[in-house]
Motif scaffolding. Structure first.
Motif, PDB file in Angstrom:
ATOM      1  N   GLY A  82      23.565  22.122  16.888  1.00 51.95           N
ATOM      2  CA  GLY A  82      24.544  22.804  16.053  1.00 51.95           C
ATOM      3  C   GLY A  82      24.066  24.189  15.627  1.00 51.95           C
ATOM      4  N   GLU A  83      22.801  24.305  15.224  1.00 48.86           N
ATOM      5  CA  GLU A  83      22.253  25.612  14.864  1.00 48.86           C
ATOM      6  C   GLU A  83      22.280  26.564  16.061  1.00 48.86           C
ATOM      7  N   HIS A  84      21.927  26.031  17.198  1.00 52.89           N
ATOM      8  CA  HIS A  84      21.946  26.816  18.436  1.00 52.89           C
ATOM      9  C   HIS A  84      23.342  27.361  18.719  1.00 52.89           C
ATOM     10  N   LYS A  85      24.339  26.499  18.658  1.00 51.31           N
ATOM     11  CA  LYS A  85      25.709  26.916  18.976  1.00 51.31           C
ATOM     12  C   LYS A  85      26.267  27.868  17.921  1.00 51.31           C
ATOM     13  N   ARG A  86      25.906  27.648  16.662  1.00 51.66           N
ATOM     14  CA  ARG A  86      26.406  28.536  15.601  1.00 51.66           C
ATOM     15  C   ARG A  86      25.851  29.955  15.770  1.00 51.66           C
ATOM     16  N   HIS A  87      24.612  30.052  16.250  1.00 52.15           N
ATOM     17  CA  HIS A  87      24.035  31.373  16.495  1.00 52.15           C
ATOM     18  C   HIS A  87      24.839  32.140  17.540  1.00 52.15           C
TER      19      HIS A  87
END
Length: 359
Positions: A82-87
């Motif tokens: 999720g952090e990866h995609k939000r970036h």
């Protein structure tokens, strides 16, 4: 010939229209708005027709556990997926800014709506067409809702079967006739033996009333050029500014020099496809005058003789006479003057000659 439709304002696809080239930026922008704009400019400068991104509303595309999953890949931009995609995910306002920029420099702009809410936003954004990524091609409720928006659709077919593509056709066609299928294999980078360009021909046979295209994840440009030669009317390729950047798509993407070379090669191939009518062309006249052969006398032929095949041969002759394909028509005809050995057989030397018209 597959029917044409207007994919973008003033730009039709299908039929005899030129291939529509999509530069798939996807998420190769590294989450940086300035890089994204540089990539849109690059797509424009290289001659692509459209710059395309991928839009997700993450809570609608992924469930909570998928977003919380640890992501330790060398390509990761965060500790969890999720952090990866939000970036990598641009906001609505950032998308509006990118679309405005694309319009200012004169290139079409769209995105793959990676979930139903993303499609709602892209519809509000007024993109010219919806791109359906392979991951949603068998998502039939999504397809139906997207088709009902009334915008043209480009539907990739990675990971799908022919049976599924028939179902997709049957769902979309009654709602929205303006769509096309892209042959696609969802592997990054894609190996040549897994491309299966012959599926383009299979789609052309199975769905003759829609344009067919190709979405490629291979390295290099040769396979994509071949797809266009096979009749692909929409071509999508991932692009990047640097293949060494972090991110799983960069390796299967084209750098600017490759994209420019691809566009140039496609436009050259389209010119070379030309006409299906085979005939002597004006550009061949010089060669024909210099090297085109004629029927000549193999032996001396006296006035009044009836021509036989053993009296005749074919050579580059001066002056020009009967073309080689007329040699059998001359057999049995009478000559009305003496013809020397090695002399060209001309119309004036043959009695009652009637020139045949080529069809």
């Amino acid at each position: 010939m597959a029917r044409e439709f207007e994919l973008c304002p003033g730009r039709r696809v299908g039929g005899d229209q030129p291939c529509f080239i999509i530069a798939e930026i996807g998420q190769n922008h590294q989450g940086d708005l300035d890089i994204a704009k540089r990539m849109i400019r690059m797509a424009k400068d290289c001659g692509a027709d459209c710059a395309k991104f991928q839009k997700s509303e993450l809570e609608y595309k992924f469930n909570k556990k998928a977003l919380e999953r640890p992501y330790t890949s060398k390509h990761s931009w965060g500790k969890t997926y999720g952090e990866h995609k939000r970036h990598l995910e641009f906001s609505h306002d950032q998308y509006r800014e990118l679309k405005k920029y694309a319009e200012e420099i004169g290139i079409f702009f769209t995105a793959s709506g990676m979930d139903e809410m993303a499609v709602e936003f892209l519809h509000e954004l007024d993109v010219p067409f919806f791109k359906v990524g392979s991951g949603d091609t068998n998502n039939f409720p999504y397809l139906e809702k997207t088709a009902k928006k009334g915008r043209p659709m480009v539907i990739s077919s990675g990971m799908q079967s022919m049976n599924t593509m028939h179902q997709v056709y049957q769902i979309v066609k009654p709602i929205n006739p303006n769509f096309c299928f892209l042959q696609c294999t969802s592997a990054y980078p894609l190996q040549p033996e897994d491309v299966n360009l012959r599926v383009i021909s299979a789609y052309q046979s199975a769905f003759p009333d829609i344009p067919i295209g190709y979405s490629g994840h291979e390295t290099g440009i040769a396979i994509s050029v071949a797809a266009v030669a096979m009749g692909a009317k929409v071509l999508e390729r991932h692009v990047t500014l640097d293949k060494t950047w972090k991110g799983s798509d960069h390796q299967a993407s084209l750098e600017p020099n490759e994209l420019a070379e691809l566009v140039k090669a496609i436009r050259t191939v389209e010119k070379a496809m030309g006409s299906p009518i085979k005939q002597l062309l004006p550009c061949e006249m010089a060669c024909n005058e210099k090297l085109g052969k004629s029927v000549v006398a193999k032996v001396a032929i006296p006035e009044g003789a009836v021509l036989t095949l053993d009296m005749l041969t074919v050579k580059v002759g001066e002056p020009k006479g009967f073309p080689p394909e007329s040699i059998f028509d001359l057999v049995g005809q009478k000559v009305k003057k003496n013809i020397e050995e090695d002399e060209t057989i001309t119309e004036q030397a043959v009695e009652n000659h009637v020139k045949k018209v080529k069809c």
